[in-house]
Design an enzyme around this catalytic site. Sequence first.
Site, PDB file in Angstrom:
ATOM      1  CG  HIS A 167      38.179  59.011  39.920  1.00 29.65           C
ATOM      2  ND1 HIS A 167      36.895  59.343  39.551  1.00 29.65           N
ATOM      3  CD2 HIS A 167      38.061  57.927  40.743  1.00 29.65           C
ATOM      4  CE1 HIS A 167      36.038  58.508  40.127  1.00 29.65           C
ATOM      5  NE2 HIS A 167      36.710  57.638  40.847  1.00 29.65           N
ATOM      6  CG  HIS A 170      41.044  55.775  43.098  1.00 32.81           C
ATOM      7  ND1 HIS A 170      41.489  55.248  41.913  1.00 32.81           N
ATOM      8  CD2 HIS A 170      39.699  55.527  43.137  1.00 32.81           C
ATOM      9  CE1 HIS A 170      40.478  54.697  41.260  1.00 32.81           C
ATOM     10  NE2 HIS A 170      39.382  54.847  41.982  1.00 32.81           N
ATOM     11  CD  GLU A 179      30.242  32.326  28.346  1.00 31.29           C
ATOM     12  OE1 GLU A 179      31.066  32.777  29.171  1.00 31.29           O
ATOM     13  OE2 GLU A 179      30.044  31.110  28.169  1.00 31.29           O
ATOM     14  CG  HIS A 188      23.026  24.348  31.322  1.00 30.36           C
ATOM     15  ND1 HIS A 188      23.721  24.181  32.492  1.00 30.36           N
ATOM     16  CD2 HIS A 188      23.957  24.272  30.329  1.00 30.36           C
ATOM     17  CE1 HIS A 188      25.010  23.978  32.219  1.00 30.36           C
ATOM     18  NE2 HIS A 188      25.173  24.028  30.922  1.00 30.36           N
TER      19      HIS A 188
END
Lengths: 693, 693
Positions: free
Chosen positions: A33, A286, A437, A498
């Site tokens: 890159h 890129h 999280e 869950h």
Amino acid sequence: MTDTTGIADVDRLAIDTIRTLAMDAVQQANSGHPGTPMALAPVTYVLWNEFLKYDPTRPQWPVRDRFVLSCGHASMLLYAMLHLAGVRKTKRQPNGTIVATDEWAIGGEDLRNFRQFGSPCAGHPEYGYAAGIETTTGPLGQGIGNSVGMAIAAQWFAARYGRPGFEDLFASRVYALCSDGDIMEGVGCEAASLAGHLKLGNLCWIYDDNRITIEGKTELAFSEDVARRFQGQGWHVLSVEDANDLTAIRQALTQASGQQSQPTLIVLRSVIAWGSPGKANTHGAHGSPLGEDEVRRTKQVYGWPEDEHFRVPEDARRHVAETLGARGKSARQAWDVRYSQYQQKFPDAAAEFQSAIHHQLPADWETAIPTFTTKDHLATRVSSGKVLNAIGKRLPWLVGGAADLAPSTKTLLEFEGAGQFSAAQRGGRNLHFGIREHAMASAANGMSLSGLRPYVATFFVFSDYLRPALRLSALMHQPVLYILTHDSIGLGEDGPTHQPVEQLAACRAIPGLVVLRPADANEVAESYRVAIQGSDRPVALVLTRQDVPTFCRQRFAPATGLARGAYVMAEAGNDVPQVILIGTGSELHLCAEAYDRLVAAGIRARLVSMPSWELFEQQDVAYRESVLPSRVTARIAVEAGIRQGWDRYLGPRGRFLGMEGFGLSAPYEELYAHFGLTVDQIHATALDLVADS
Amino acid sequence: MTDTTGIADVDRLAIDTIRTLAMDAVQQANSGHPGTPMALAPVTYVLWNEFLKYDPTRPQWPVRDRFVLSCGHASMLLYAMLHLAGVRKTKRQPNGTIVATDEWAIGGEDLRNFRQFGSPCAGHPEYGYAAGIETTTGPLGQGIGNSVGMAIAAQWFAARYGRPGFEDLFASRVYALCSDGDIMEGVGCEAASLAGHLKLGNLCWIYDDNRITIEGKTELAFSEDVARRFQGQGWHVLSVEDANDLTAIRQALTQASGQQSQPTLIVLRSVIAWGSPGKANTHGAHGSPLGEDEVRRTKQVYGWPEDEHFRVPEDARRHVAETLGARGKSARQAWDVRYSQYQQKFPDAAAEFQSAIHHQLPADWETAIPTFTTKDHLATRVSSGKVLNAIGKRLPWLVGGAADLAPSTKTLLEFEGAGQFSAAQRGGRNLHFGIREHAMASAANGMSLSGLRPYVATFFVFSDYLRPALRLSALMHQPVLYILTHDSIGLGEDGPTHQPVEQLAACRAIPGLVVLRPADANEVAESYRVAIQGSDRPVALVLTRQDVPTFCRQRFAPATGLARGAYVMAEAGNDVPQVILIGTGSELHLCAEAYDRLVAAGIRARLVSMPSWELFEQQDVAYRESVLPSRVTARIAVEAGIRQGWDRYLGPRGRFLGMEGFGLSAPYEELYAHFGLTVDQIHATALDLVADS
């Protein structure tokens, strides 16, 4: 866009050195890159040369400022800068401390071997490959997530070990370069929100606003007013309109480095592949080499010798040595002097600081680990909370928290003085990560890389939310402790969204992660012993919501067997067993009851607790054979998760009792019965296997 | 906070019905989340009763407005509302269409059985359990992510099937209730950014700003200026200062429902467990029953009979029937009339619309699937792009895109008229999801739930970033196609952060997900046949970055064998094989070369292609035995991933050639050699096994 503002000749020379090294290395590798290093060379150079508190001859200096290349695909930018700065190679001494050598971390040959086998210059920066690579980056959003953890750690060390007259001794700053991808990824948004909330004034992100992504113009998919969003998230936002304007860059970095009460975002308007006549400002620059011809044409634009590859002008090298090198060395030497004074005045604090950053444990820490009795009928999340609190007192740099679930995961450090880490209070031990999280785990990686021992907690099913960061804990060998509760259908009524079913398999799949599913309070205690002792790999501690009995260890083998991954809990007689029952976690209790029934019926059964596949696989063949003898093919494994992977221990005749699909919403006892996870079922299956032998 | 503003007696009655139903049900289950339903009953009631385009007697009406309870833990709010609204149960007819019945979707007995085995009122709303549950929610951020996909689908249907005189026939709106958790989760931030970018004026989120989270006050972890952040993300932001102020709620919803050019966020200041004397505004009211006494005291506050449980006053029921019921029915009947006119005038468009929403495939779609020849030496991502484009022409409602990787994943639909879906253009087929894998997958679930056939694409390693949404595709049986490229160390220089090692195991672990790793272009073609034919489960298509040959299907068995998960590609002779080589994806070619060598040396080898464990497990025992006969224990599996799960097919004697840890950065041929994934290694291992027999 100008190329002259504020650029002295020697600065220009250094910047173009970085640019051309990146172009040449990508071209040589025919992969990589080039565009972003060409765009961001000026800001990287100015940051390192004039702002970063960094001594290239002591890259392990614990209070150095940290530089994170969150846009890891631009790895050549980092390698070129480390090379130009003359950052030294480090090595680990037998006592565990790290020292610098005279060799260079990234030599010229290393640059030439960019992306080749064995080179420290990997496709993306890999932590541990060379000094100066502060973290592994590439998966977008992770570097900035790490940077938040590093900034937390820096604030924590400063608060914890600062003393009158030495208030700033442990202070440091964290800078991250980031791309559109980092800003768009959810983990980046969570990390920004957390950093703003915690008012991490020592954190600065430089956002490469190049308006180009892989699919084309960024505007195809992204039209945020980034400044406004970050202001809403509590950041101080600055803008630099031209990535080549060193004066503006210096002004912005000066402001950022003076910030105390808010993290800073510098929105840097840049042109990808700046200077390339054919590829500047295109997404073609890129992720592909420019091409030989374009490299040549671009060097013309830079006024660079076209035919020289990997050229590092002596003037550029000397200038960096005289600025960054001299400044860094003198700062570090001054610090050494002050630190000696500090050591004399505050020897205990200094010793604690040294232990922390070298991941050394206090000699007696294990004596804190409690032992539980059969009177304790506790969910393993509850016994975990007790052990965590007990050892937390002995390990001052054990710092962590939950993703807004501490009352459920039982991960609050509640002893006196534990305190919290917040915007107002920097030396506390309890973090409130919020319902984030992913940023929690990503920050934990940064905390660990800075010398803390972080733990993080959430429901096991939501390990899916933090998985990319968990993978990086493993890849970087960071001892982050993941406390994952509510580990099966045993959580009951919350239902299939869950209830983890596949998460044990999914976590066991991650190379280098140790998964521990203890069966009772004493196995929990042993899990902490194993987790804390290992300083080179993450551990996932998988715990129940529901209560479980504590095994009587007079009847059953000691829980210390957990350290070997699997161990014989009990067996009837010394002869070859007729059947082996293997259980993990809460299901081991079902196996134990079935075992009792079988033994009462005169069957030579064996009961095996198998809390960790990974630890078991590390044992020698003789031990593994002693626990699961090849000739005993009548085996049953019981685990409230999917079968995947169990066949390795079951063999062709073995039976598995577990889950085949998602769970249901109902009281957990009914679910265990519905899914056939019962003593009766284990007993019947064992009889069937024995009869069939 | 007032309790009277704008509330007529009958509204108050209906609202308190919802509140007390939630309190009673949670109390009865002794498990659940009462506080949020009590807080959000007013807005939910007003939205349903006065704004939602919804006919309770026709919940399957395709152009209904959709209501998403993103804070799924407040499930009783939804169940109580569906009950009060008298939403009817639906059933699927033999021809696949869905019709309403006279029964209620959620009856009084169902409410009493909240969170009990077999009740449609599960702990969190589960799609498919009852009409009116538009999606499964609970994992935070997913519901709002789904809502973005639903809003995209609504815009797409409106643009695609709208005709002169019928411009608005297919227009609909999407409303989502969301919590702090939804707003804090990264996926929620990505979803917000995408929705703002796409200017989804038909989308409205109502943010329950109750300032309480599980760990305590939200301010412990969250201090964003949410309005400012959302404005930065392109949203129209409104504020309601009191969740009991029906006049303010009506004003906000009126504004939101008139929006065309921006999504709307309504920040609703609420009090959790409103009315509870002891628990209002405390985190204790989040996830636990109030307690019998507190329920009683709260009913006193509401002026509700204390001793009556699950009370639904006839006046409340009648009022909802006379407002929502009458309004919804008349709107739907008017639509039916206009749709008949539309059908007569535009029969083709109407037929296509019907096929889409009923997940029916055009009779001849499979004829579009191309066949490849041995001249095609293509990466499977490339052949995938060709097949996707070929079938895309036949399936107008196949809509998708990549997370800013379309040029790499080869997922752009390039045929004439494919177009893009953007803020300016609503009927196109190509979406630019941006660098937001998680929101991409979550939106895809919403698109699928609305009748589109979405595909989404990213690098395989980044499946970790979208895993929670992938799990929900499987849990909800939604046929989302995940196109996951760069599937192994075969991607080479990008190195370990980008090289999947454990992702095959991790994806195979998800119940109900079909993982396909085709070996060549014709297996890719067959993969699409399998993927598109199944309308009740997601498929993960795992593809190479590097070129692979196309097998000569005169020599080897036809690629149609892929549909059975594993099939015999070739074998030497009809006798029992001496050794079986099992390969997947790019490694099958290594196996094939080793097979040739073994056969040339006179060994009876068998070559098995095993692109899908899940499909293989669905075959009967006889077929499975025919491919992998029990008596042949000399087996080798070759896959550039970890071993986990392979023992099931290898048995105790089998050998596995794959990865034991993370990859490295280097050209891929060197990596294959380094990790022992070579023809020589397979050949030698086979000879070893045969010699040992």
